[in-house]
Design an enzyme around this catalytic site. Structure first.
Site, PDB file in Angstrom:
ATOM      1  N   SER A 146       4.469  -4.843 -20.633  1.00  0.00           N
ATOM      2  CA  SER A 146       5.414  -5.973 -20.528  1.00  0.00           C
ATOM      3  C   SER A 146       4.925  -7.172 -21.331  1.00  0.00           C
ATOM      4  O   SER A 146       5.705  -7.832 -22.028  1.00  0.00           O
ATOM      5  CB  SER A 146       5.540  -6.423 -19.069  1.00  0.00           C
ATOM      6  N   ARG A 191       6.417  -9.007 -24.898  1.00  0.00           N
ATOM      7  CA  ARG A 191       6.700 -10.452 -24.934  1.00  0.00           C
ATOM      8  C   ARG A 191       5.866 -11.146 -26.001  1.00  0.00           C
ATOM      9  O   ARG A 191       6.319 -12.111 -26.631  1.00  0.00           O
ATOM     10  CB  ARG A 191       6.448 -11.065 -23.552  1.00  0.00           C
ATOM     11  N   SER A 246      15.506  -8.628 -11.573  1.00  0.00           N
ATOM     12  CA  SER A 246      15.132  -7.894 -12.782  1.00  0.00           C
ATOM     13  C   SER A 246      14.500  -8.846 -13.781  1.00  0.00           C
ATOM     14  O   SER A 246      15.122  -9.813 -14.217  1.00  0.00           O
ATOM     15  CB  SER A 246      16.366  -7.240 -13.415  1.00  0.00           C
ATOM     16  N   ASP A 292       7.478  -0.162 -10.936  1.00  0.00           N
ATOM     17  CA  ASP A 292       7.021   0.884 -11.859  1.00  0.00           C
ATOM     18  C   ASP A 292       6.001   1.822 -11.204  1.00  0.00           C
ATOM     19  O   ASP A 292       5.624   2.836 -11.791  1.00  0.00           O
ATOM     20  CB  ASP A 292       6.424   0.249 -13.122  1.00  0.00           C
ATOM     21  N   LYS A 338      16.215   3.713 -14.175  1.00  0.00           N
ATOM     22  CA  LYS A 338      15.040   3.515 -15.045  1.00  0.00           C
ATOM     23  C   LYS A 338      15.059   4.566 -16.166  1.00  0.00           C
ATOM     24  O   LYS A 338      16.099   5.146 -16.440  1.00  0.00           O
ATOM     25  CB  LYS A 338      13.763   3.611 -14.198  1.00  0.00           C
ATOM     26  N   ARG A 389       6.364   7.804 -16.672  1.00  0.00           N
ATOM     27  CA  ARG A 389       5.721   7.573 -15.369  1.00  0.00           C
ATOM     28  C   ARG A 389       5.881   8.769 -14.422  1.00  0.00           C
ATOM     29  O   ARG A 389       5.065   8.960 -13.524  1.00  0.00           O
ATOM     30  CB  ARG A 389       6.250   6.288 -14.739  1.00  0.00           C
TER      31      ARG A 389
HETATM   32  C1  S3P Z   1      10.001  -4.919 -17.173  1.00  0.00           C
HETATM   33  C2  S3P Z   1      10.756  -5.119 -16.056  1.00  0.00           C
HETATM   34  C3  S3P Z   1      11.094  -4.075 -15.085  1.00  0.00           C
HETATM   35  C4  S3P Z   1      10.180  -2.860 -15.248  1.00  0.00           C
HETATM   36  C5  S3P Z   1      10.032  -2.447 -16.682  1.00  0.00           C
HETATM   37  C6  S3P Z   1       9.438  -3.594 -17.494  1.00  0.00           C
HETATM   38  C7  S3P Z   1       9.749  -6.049 -18.075  1.00  0.00           C
HETATM   39  O1  S3P Z   1      12.428  -3.683 -15.287  1.00  0.00           O
HETATM   40  O2  S3P Z   1      10.675  -1.783 -14.488  1.00  0.00           O
HETATM   41  O3  S3P Z   1       9.196  -1.323 -16.777  1.00  0.00           O
HETATM   42  O4  S3P Z   1       8.877  -5.936 -18.959  1.00  0.00           O
HETATM   43  O5  S3P Z   1      10.404  -7.076 -17.920  1.00  0.00           O
HETATM   44  P1  S3P Z   1      13.656  -4.455 -14.564  1.00  0.00           P
HETATM   45  O6  S3P Z   1      13.608  -5.852 -14.992  1.00  0.00           O
HETATM   46  O7  S3P Z   1      14.911  -3.793 -15.061  1.00  0.00           O
HETATM   47  O8  S3P Z   1      13.446  -4.234 -13.105  1.00  0.00           O
END
Ligand code: S3P
Length: 429
Positions: free
Chosen positions: A23, A27, A167, A316, A343, A389
């Site tokens: 994540s 970013r 989310s 996750d 997912k 996963r």
């Molecule tokens: C993520 C947010 C989550 C997560 C994904 C990564 C992110 O998804 O499940 O693996 O990097 O913002 P959601 O925002 O759809 O829950």
């Protein structure tokens, strides 16, 4: 590597550095690309999902260079991206397509975003709706629900929006669009989701603040470049944490792991189940809490009942938590987790079907799963459903099963953790 055989482990021991946080790596590329000037990102995750984000920004005219984990990104500023001459392929990555949609909404050109079979069946109305309210023109397949997305961005209006579902992808997409608005955008969510975007943007000079579950961003300010180091991914370490809890006599130390509380609901769930994970050398890295985690196998795990408040913080980790539940004494229920159906695969259905193949009694609910634990997992031929996963969770299940397990479509691990099976082999004996 599409079929991997896993034999039960007698011991699970040693130290490892999990790969960099996925994540935060996404970013880092996105926010550096939007900054004015040169950013350096260390310990960047090299995996398929983060390659998708890098390729997308290259198509938008950003120069990204570097070898291994160190990237140099020559950011173009908020208004310096250029119209891509071709479709942008986001691969398997929901984070890429949803966050970039927010960025492209603020840019006055045409672009098309698509992805693989899995991504093209994931819901996009959750970003198309609010970005449309801000003034972006976005259309998508199947009545504006699924990728490909065609985006024509431009001048945006600030938005005040209550997200129906927690989310981080939707929240981050709207915050990125908010950077392009004059005036204040306010986004609120029902439960706290991961907050990496909210930590990173103010460090680049953005006018962003949070109040409980509300985030406010005021657009119009240029972002400064960053020098950062990405912590290890808790979500990748989680597979080995659970493996150490299940294989008797184990001891592992996961080094340099991000322990942001919006990500570590698994540790809280495991503690309710009777397992203690020791947090050592807690420190800060690039605005994120990190630590080393020491895990040993407990005398036994007991079942737990989890409901929706905890789900975003272990979203996750659901697949590997199902494996822990299959070993716990009693009947575990995980409810309020309907998001898991959309997912990379339908993770509720995938875990239910693969655990059944290993002899576990499972009940599937629309919003979760019930697992009868402690009957013992039996080796079987299981499938990843093309989901990284699920592949890794089933490998952990296989380590503590009776007999040999074969995992089909195991190369899916390359999405977030390309060296997963090597690390697993090194720690098992
Ligand atoms: C993520 C947010 C989550 C997560 C994904 C990564 C992110 O998804 O499940 O693996 O990097 O913002 P959601 O925002 O759809 O829950």
């Amino acid at each position: 590597m599409d079929r991997v055989e896993i034999r039960p482990a007698r011991h699970f021991k040693g130290e490892f550095f999990p790969p960099a946080d996925k994540s935060i790596s996404h970013r880092a590329v996105i926010l550096s690309s939007l900054a004015s000037g040169r950013s350096v990102v260390k310990n960047f995750l090299r995996a398929q999902d983060t390659e998708s984000t890098m390729n997308a920004f290259r198509r938008l005219g950003v120069g990204i260079t570097g070898e291994g984990g160190t990237l140099t990104i020559n950011g173009k500023g908020l208004h310096g991206l250029s119209e891509p001459s071709d479709v942008i392929d986001c691969g398997n990555s929901g984070t890429t397509i949803r966050l970039i949609s927010g960025v492209l909404s603020g840019n006055p050109f045409f672009s098309v975003l698509t992805g693989d079979d899995s991504l093209r069946s994931r819901p996009m109305a959750r970003v198309i709706g609010p970005l449309g309210m801000m003034g972006a023109q976005i259309s998508a397949r199947s009545d504006n629900r699924f990728p490909p997305l065609a985006i024509k961005g431009g001048a945006l209006r600030p938005l005040r929006y209550e997200m129906p579902v927690a989310s981080a992808q939707v929240k981050s997409s709207l915050l990125l669009a908010g950077l392009y608005c004059e005036g204040e955008t306010e986004i609120s969510e029902p439960t706290q989701s991961r907050d990496h975007t909210e930590r990173m943007l103010p460090a680049q000079g953005a006018d962003l603040r949070t109040e409980g579950l509300r985030v406010f961003v005021r657009g119009g300010r240029e972002l400064s470049p960053m020098e950062m180091e990405v912590p290890g991914d808790f979500s990748s370490a989680a597979f080995f944490i659970v493996a150490a809890l299940l294989v008797p006599g184990s001891e592992i130390i996961a080094r340099n792991v991000g322990i942001n509380p919006t990500r570590t609901g698994l540790l809280r769930a495991l503690s309710m189940m009777g397992a203690a994970v020791e947090i050592q050398n807690a420190r800060e890295m690039s605005g994120e809490p990190v630590a080393d985690l020491r895990c040993t196998s407990p005398a036994g795990l007991k079942a737990v009942g989890l409901t929706e408040e905890i789900i975003p913080s272990l979203i996750d980790e659901f697949p590997v938590l199902c494996i822990a539940a299959a070993h716990a004494e009693g009947f575990t229920t995980i409810r309020g987790a309907g998001e898991l159906r959309v997912k990379e695969s339908d993770r509720i259905r995938a875990m239910a079907s693969e655990l059944k193949k290993m002899g576990v009694k499972v009940e599937e609910y629309p919003d979760g799963i019930g697992i009868q634990g402690a009957a013992g997992l039996k080796g079987a031929e299981v499938d990843s459903h093309g989901d990284h996963r699920i592949a890794m969770a089933m490998a952990v299940g296989a380590l503590a099963a009776e007999g040999v397990t074969t995992i089909r479509n195991a190369s899916a691990v390359g999405i977030s953790f390309p060296s997963f099976f090597d690390t697993l082999a090194r720690l098992s004996s």
